[in-house]
Design a protein around this motif. Structure first.
Motif: not given
Lengths: 220, 220
Positions: A59-63, B149-166
């Motif tokens: 998931a982190e892209g390491a593998v 990779t950058m999109s992936q990182l951003i996705e992680t952020l949305w995953l975290q604040f999604g429940p809260y924004m709702r």
DNA sequence: GTCAAGAATCTGAGATCTCAGATAGAACGA
DNA sequence: TCGTTCTATCTGAGATCTCAGATTCTTGAC
């Protein structure tokens, strides 16, 4: 290696930690394959926690879970390298600045100790030690700030380029590496945000900049 | 829900996708708990792939494996919110700019279609639809660039604040939300990097800025 | 009626079993 | 000797079993 002994729930994280360290310090060769069974055997557990740890690393892209029945450490590509570099340049200087107010004297002392170890490793051409201590240096700073999410993101980046940096370092003599960390330490001591940004940026560029485009593998 | 039918190796990713969508669109309430068994039962699989999907979500900070025997959707804290906001402001404008050269007419048309849907959702006070389409809008842009990779990182952020924004959106009427996306679309059309940065930054600040510090839960 | 102790249930985690697909090596034919 | 095919083995993935710890509900005493 001895069996991972941990009371319930920690086996998985132990395995993840072990593997993560190997990636960050470049002990995983790009293109090499892993199997859940072999790692499980080596660490003395069942496949289960290994699967979960490898799943997380994937998931982190390491593998990369290559199509079917194969887990490989991905090779670097020009595209991916530039992508990672850009992310590092965006996040790491800010992470360092965010930590500025939380670095105390004890932490500075620890950083200087690490930097000393880096100097010795460079002199001895000890790539293993160098990568380990370089990691320690950066994350001692980043993790001093309460921005754990940002540190987490950066960790993901290191996980991805670690195996590759190792290949680069191995192909040259480490004395060619300039130790840029003194600048960062003095900026931290002076609480100079702009200087700190510059120092971290320089360190990133210095480490990754010496890589020619032709350094990349076939990317297959 | 019907059983997840997928030929080997895709069950896990299917489950991850389903859960990810729920987080990003805020269908997971902060503080609520999840169990591998209940999700497995709901999706018609065994616990195994659910465990792996939840493990990945835990690695991304979307859920928290609370001490022992409990998986919860973490509550937001002021600290974490500021951390996430800072990361978004650093990454998303750059991700959009990185996509600038890859947005063609077809993509622009798609973005305008999404923006229309957002307008309708706002008018109808349809929070579900709004969050879904807002996600689509941003990631249609980000994923146009080769910086995965950058999109992936951003996705992680949305995953975290999604429940809260709702939670935030639910506590207000959606007509209060200003649709900032037109600015971004016109910046994309004009290939104006600086304007695009500003538009994305404005959109982030607009969406997250209306949140008072007192909006936060107890954080327990 | 209140509170505490104990039992039943729930849940995450590790181990084991099984299966299907993929790879590699051996064997056979040309 | 080379190339093709067949088989043995390896590997990831899902299902199932079991266990220990944690929570919750019940029950009984005060």
């Amino acid at each position: 290696m001895a069996a991972v002994v941990a009371p319930d729930g920690l086996v998985r994280s132990s395995i993840y930690e072990v593997l993560r360290q190997r990636f960050v310090t470049g002990r995983m060769a790009p293109g090499s394959t892993l199997s859940t069974r072999s790692v499980a055997l080596e660490l003395g557990t069942s496949q289960m926690p290994v699967r979960e740890a490898l799943g997380r690393l994937a998931a982190e892209g390491a593998v990369e879970i290559r199509s079917k029945r194969r887990i490989v450490v991905p090779r670097m590509t020009v595209q991916r390298f530039e992508d990672l570099l850009r992310c590092r340049e965006l996040l790491e200087p800010e992470a360092a600045v965010a930590a500025l107010d939380y670095i105390d004297a004890a932490c500075l002392a620890r950083l200087e100790l690490i930097d000393e170890a880096i100097g010795i490793a460079l002199a001895n051409n000890d790539v293993d030690r160098y990568m380990q201590e370089n990691y320690n240096f950066h994350f001692t700073i980043y993790r001093s700030s309460p921005c754990s999410t940002m540190s987490q993101l950066i960790e993901t980046l290191w996980l991805q380029f670690g195996p590759y940096m190792r290949v680069v370092y191995d192909s040259m003599h480490t004395v060619l590496l300039v130790d840029q960390h003194q600048l960062a330490v003095s900026a931290l001591r002076a609480k100079d945000a702009e200087k700190l940004r510059g120092a971290i940026r320089a360190d990133i560029r210095d480490g990754m900049g010496l890589i020619g485009v032709n350094s990349f593998g076939t990317g297959s």
